[in-house]
Design a protein around this motif. Structure first.
Motif, PDB file in Angstrom:
ATOM      1  N   HIS A  26       0.811  -1.707  -0.159  1.00  0.00           N
ATOM      2  CA  HIS A  26       0.139  -0.672   0.258  1.00  0.00           C
ATOM      3  C   HIS A  26       1.131   1.466  -0.162  1.00  0.00           C
ATOM      4  N   GLY A  27       0.521   2.354  -0.738  1.00  0.00           N
ATOM      5  CA  GLY A  27       1.356   3.334  -0.816  1.00  0.00           C
ATOM      6  C   GLY A  27       1.076   4.422   0.531  1.00  0.00           C
ATOM      7  N   ASN A  28      -0.115   4.335   1.334  1.00  0.00           N
ATOM      8  CA  ASN A  28      -0.904   5.429   1.822  1.00  0.00           C
ATOM      9  C   ASN A  28       0.088   5.009   3.447  1.00  0.00           C
ATOM     10  N   VAL A  30      -0.260   6.747   5.890  1.00  0.00           N
ATOM     11  CA  VAL A  30      -1.058   5.406   7.855  1.00  0.00           C
ATOM     12  C   VAL A  30      -1.656   4.281   7.259  1.00  0.00           C
ATOM     13  N   ALA A  95       3.731  11.753  10.167  1.00  0.00           N
ATOM     14  CA  ALA A  95       2.253  11.912   8.522  1.00  0.00           C
ATOM     15  C   ALA A  95       1.560  12.917   8.259  1.00  0.00           C
ATOM     16  N   ARG A  97       3.152  15.904   9.779  1.00  0.00           N
ATOM     17  CA  ARG A  97       3.592  16.890   9.346  1.00  0.00           C
ATOM     18  C   ARG A  97       3.875  16.710   7.812  1.00  0.00           C
ATOM     19  N   LYS A  99       1.337  15.161   5.018  1.00  0.00           N
ATOM     20  CA  LYS A  99       0.124  15.653   4.923  1.00  0.00           C
ATOM     21  C   LYS A  99      -0.105  17.600   4.379  1.00  0.00           C
ATOM     22  N   GLU A 100       0.508  18.245   5.496  1.00  0.00           N
ATOM     23  CA  GLU A 100       1.015  19.545   5.416  1.00  0.00           C
ATOM     24  C   GLU A 100       1.590  20.171   4.475  1.00  0.00           C
ATOM     25  N   THR A 104      -0.697  15.508   0.563  1.00  0.00           N
ATOM     26  CA  THR A 104      -1.223  13.983   0.271  1.00  0.00           C
ATOM     27  C   THR A 104      -0.191  13.419   1.191  1.00  0.00           C
ATOM     28  N   ILE A 105      -0.565  12.302   1.467  1.00  0.00           N
ATOM     29  CA  ILE A 105      -0.029  10.919   2.232  1.00  0.00           C
ATOM     30  C   ILE A 105       0.497   9.386   1.189  1.00  0.00           C
ATOM     31  N   GLU A 106      -0.390  10.021  -0.155  1.00  0.00           N
ATOM     32  CA  GLU A 106       0.425   8.770  -0.843  1.00  0.00           C
ATOM     33  C   GLU A 106       1.628   8.662  -1.239  1.00  0.00           C
ATOM     34  N   GLU A 107       2.172   7.907  -1.208  1.00  0.00           N
ATOM     35  CA  GLU A 107       4.224   7.654  -1.349  1.00  0.00           C
ATOM     36  C   GLU A 107       3.762   7.898  -2.615  1.00  0.00           C
ATOM     37  N   ASP A 108       3.092   7.287  -3.831  1.00  0.00           N
ATOM     38  CA  ASP A 108       3.955   7.752  -5.295  1.00  0.00           C
ATOM     39  C   ASP A 108       3.561   9.172  -5.818  1.00  0.00           C
ATOM     40  N   GLU A 109       2.395   9.831  -5.040  1.00  0.00           N
ATOM     41  CA  GLU A 109       2.438  11.318  -5.325  1.00  0.00           C
ATOM     42  C   GLU A 109       3.499  12.511  -4.815  1.00  0.00           C
TER      43      GLU A 109
ATOM     44  N   ARG B 136      -3.786  20.455  16.850  1.00  0.00           N
ATOM     45  CA  ARG B 136      -3.626  20.575  15.662  1.00  0.00           C
ATOM     46  C   ARG B 136      -4.867  20.758  14.379  1.00  0.00           C
TER      47      ARG B 136
ATOM     48  N   LEU C  26      -9.912   3.777   5.067  1.00  0.00           N
ATOM     49  CA  LEU C  26      -9.142   4.062   6.415  1.00  0.00           C
ATOM     50  C   LEU C  26      -9.882   4.570   7.668  1.00  0.00           C
ATOM     51  N   THR C  71      -5.786  11.391  13.358  1.00  0.00           N
ATOM     52  CA  THR C  71      -4.854  11.524  11.819  1.00  0.00           C
ATOM     53  C   THR C  71      -5.510  11.670  11.018  1.00  0.00           C
ATOM     54  N   THR C  75      -5.551  14.001   7.637  1.00  0.00           N
ATOM     55  CA  THR C  75      -4.980  13.595   6.055  1.00  0.00           C
ATOM     56  C   THR C  75      -5.630  12.939   5.912  1.00  0.00           C
ATOM     57  N   GLU C  79      -8.023   5.978   0.811  1.00  0.00           N
ATOM     58  CA  GLU C  79      -7.258   5.006  -0.198  1.00  0.00           C
ATOM     59  C   GLU C  79      -7.091   5.508  -1.135  1.00  0.00           C
ATOM     60  N   LYS C  80      -5.959   6.155  -1.992  1.00  0.00           N
ATOM     61  CA  LYS C  80      -5.955   6.387  -3.597  1.00  0.00           C
ATOM     62  C   LYS C  80      -5.377   4.494  -4.152  1.00  0.00           C
ATOM     63  N   SER C  82      -3.519   3.185  -6.194  1.00  0.00           N
ATOM     64  CA  SER C  82      -2.634   3.176  -6.856  1.00  0.00           C
ATOM     65  C   SER C  82      -2.008   2.079  -8.259  1.00  0.00           C
ATOM     66  N   ARG C  84       0.416   1.030  -8.598  1.00  0.00           N
ATOM     67  CA  ARG C  84       1.472  -0.062  -8.235  1.00  0.00           C
ATOM     68  C   ARG C  84       1.076  -1.412  -8.415  1.00  0.00           C
ATOM     69  N   LEU C 169       4.655  18.576  16.397  1.00  0.00           N
ATOM     70  CA  LEU C 169       3.354  18.994  16.211  1.00  0.00           C
ATOM     71  C   LEU C 169       3.514  20.411  16.440  1.00  0.00           C
TER      72      LEU C 169
END
Lengths: 117, 138, 180
Positions: A26-28, A30, A95, A97, A99-100, A104-109, B136, C26, C71, C75, C79-80, C82, C84, C169
């Protein structure tokens, strides 16, 4: 007896591989951290399964009991659980930080954004 | 969530008992299941519930960031100091036998203090982590 | 009876873990991870590890789930998909799992009192703890006294993780909505 003698360990391996798969497939970010948590808990179950003694009881010494389960794995895992949540929180904070910073938190992006800049 | 009356009343009823239970787990840990790690987590969870229901700002008035920061450090320092006290009393680091006249009493005292240190650090860290994440949001 | 409960709980755990690998929402995964932790806490009670069960129930089912949801609120919960490949990870996982299962064949059977793990220091702790420390709960005695160094190290790790979260944070300093 023998047919189920290793059942605990086999399930532990199934859980471990489920966590491992979540981390590598998975790339996400979280989802990866949740996968690490699943992996971690499977290791806890492995240790506690090893510490179990047939016919034993919880390792709190009291009259009328002579056979106790092994206390040593319990000690190791007790501290590992609390350390686990602290380190998982650190990962989740990273994660947040990311995102900020990347949106995004997707690894590919994230990788794409890095190569573009 | 801060305006739901059922949650507010139930949380008010439950939080004192959660905190009391944490202290019971802490000080009864020698005889039954329990100890500093569990008690710290339960204490932290009780105040996290308070923060969830009444808002993080209100919870931070109870335990301000300064207190939490001090708490995180004090727990570890208390643990390490108990070890140094062993050296000061002509023993070895973290050997509690020398802390009192009787080795068994020394062990009791040492375990109590060390578990207290663990409790303070774990409870403070759990609250800190939650408040950092929740603060946050807004 | 205990073996039966153990059997069922482990089956549940496996189902929950496999469901977590499949789901893309998620939020649902975070809730399942709470269920997973609670099930493992119950399993620890069955396996005589009451102290561990206590901690896992409070930490895993309580605080970790709250943190995950906190979290996800920051965020995003979906989940997108991907592009891969999933075949290579699946093959790696199956191969590793097969190797590990081959490794377990040499392990002593579950609940075997003659297993090597029960022969070394554990009998000493169980015998000497009430005499040397006067504490009936062997887990507490080993944690705080015999293995005091380990626990000091673990407490320091928690301290460091707490510091790391504060650094990443911030705590009560920034104005709401402000960025780093």
């Amino acid at each position: 007896m023998w047919a189920f003698g290793l059942y605990n360990y086999w399930i532990v391996i199934v859980l471990m591989m489920a966590g491992f798969y979540m981390v590598i497939a998975h790339g996400n970010l979280v989802k990866k951290i949740i996968g690490l948590n699943v992996f971690q808990t499977s290791v806890f179950i492995l240790y506690i399964s090893m510490g179990k003694v047939g016919g034993g009881t919880a390792p709190i010494i009291s009259e009328g009991f002579t056979r106790y389960s092994n206390p040593l794995p319990h000690v190791l895992i007790l501290t590992a659980i609390v350390v686990g949540v602290a380190t998982a929180a650190l990962g989740l904070a990273l994660a947040v930080r990311i995102k900020e910073a990347y949106g995004t938190i997707e690894e590919d992006e994230i990788v794409k954004a890095d190569t573009l800049s | 969530m801060t305006h739901n009356p059922v949650l507010r009343v139930m949380a008010k009823l439950m939080i004192p008992f959660i905190l009391l239970f944490a202290l019971y787990v802490q000080f009864h840990g020698d005889f039954g299941p329990g100890g500093g790690f569990q008690a710290g987590v339960i204490f932290g969870a009780g105040l996290i519930l308070y923060g969830l229901v009444f808002g993080v700002e209100t919870a931070l008035k109870v335990f301000s960031p300064t207190i939490l920061r001090i708490g995180i450090a004090v727990g570890v320092l208390l643990y390490a100091t108990v070890g140094l006290a062993g050296i000061a009393l002509n023993g070895k680091y973290l050997n509690y036998n020398v802390l009192a006249h009787d080795p068994v009493h020394g062990q009791h005292l040492g375990i109590l203090l060390v578990e207290l240190g663990v409790f303070i650090t774990v409870a403070s860290v759990m609250m800190t982590i939650f408040f950092a994440f929740a603060g946050r949001k807004s | 009876m205990a073996e039966f409960v153990d059997f069922i709980l482990l089956g549940f755990l496996a189902v929950v873990a496999l469901a977590m690998t499949r789901l893309r929402n998620l939020f649902a995964v975070a809730m399942l991870s709470g269920i997973y932790s609670l099930l493992s806490a119950v399993l620890f009670v069955v396996l005589d590890a009451v102290d561990v069960a206590f901690t896992e129930a409070a930490v895993g089912a309580g605080i970790t789930t709250v943190l995950m949801i906190g979290t996800l609120a920051l965020t995003g919960t979906e989940e997108k998909i991907s592009g891969r490949h999933t075949m290579i990870p699946l093959l790696i996982v199956l191969f590793t799992g097969a190797a590990l299962i081959y490794g377990t064949l040499d392990m002593p059977a579950f609940e075997d009192p003659q297993a090597p793990v029960h022969q070394h220091v554990a009998p000493k702790y169980l015998r000497d703890t009430p005499i040397e420390t006067g504490v009936p709960n062997v887990v507490t005695a080993v944690l705080a006294s015999y293995r005091g160094y380990d626990t000091l190290g673990e407490t320091t790790v928690i301290f460091t993780a707490g510091l790391g979260v504060i650094i990443l944070l911030g705590l009560g300093q920034r104005k709401p909505g402000g960025t780093a």
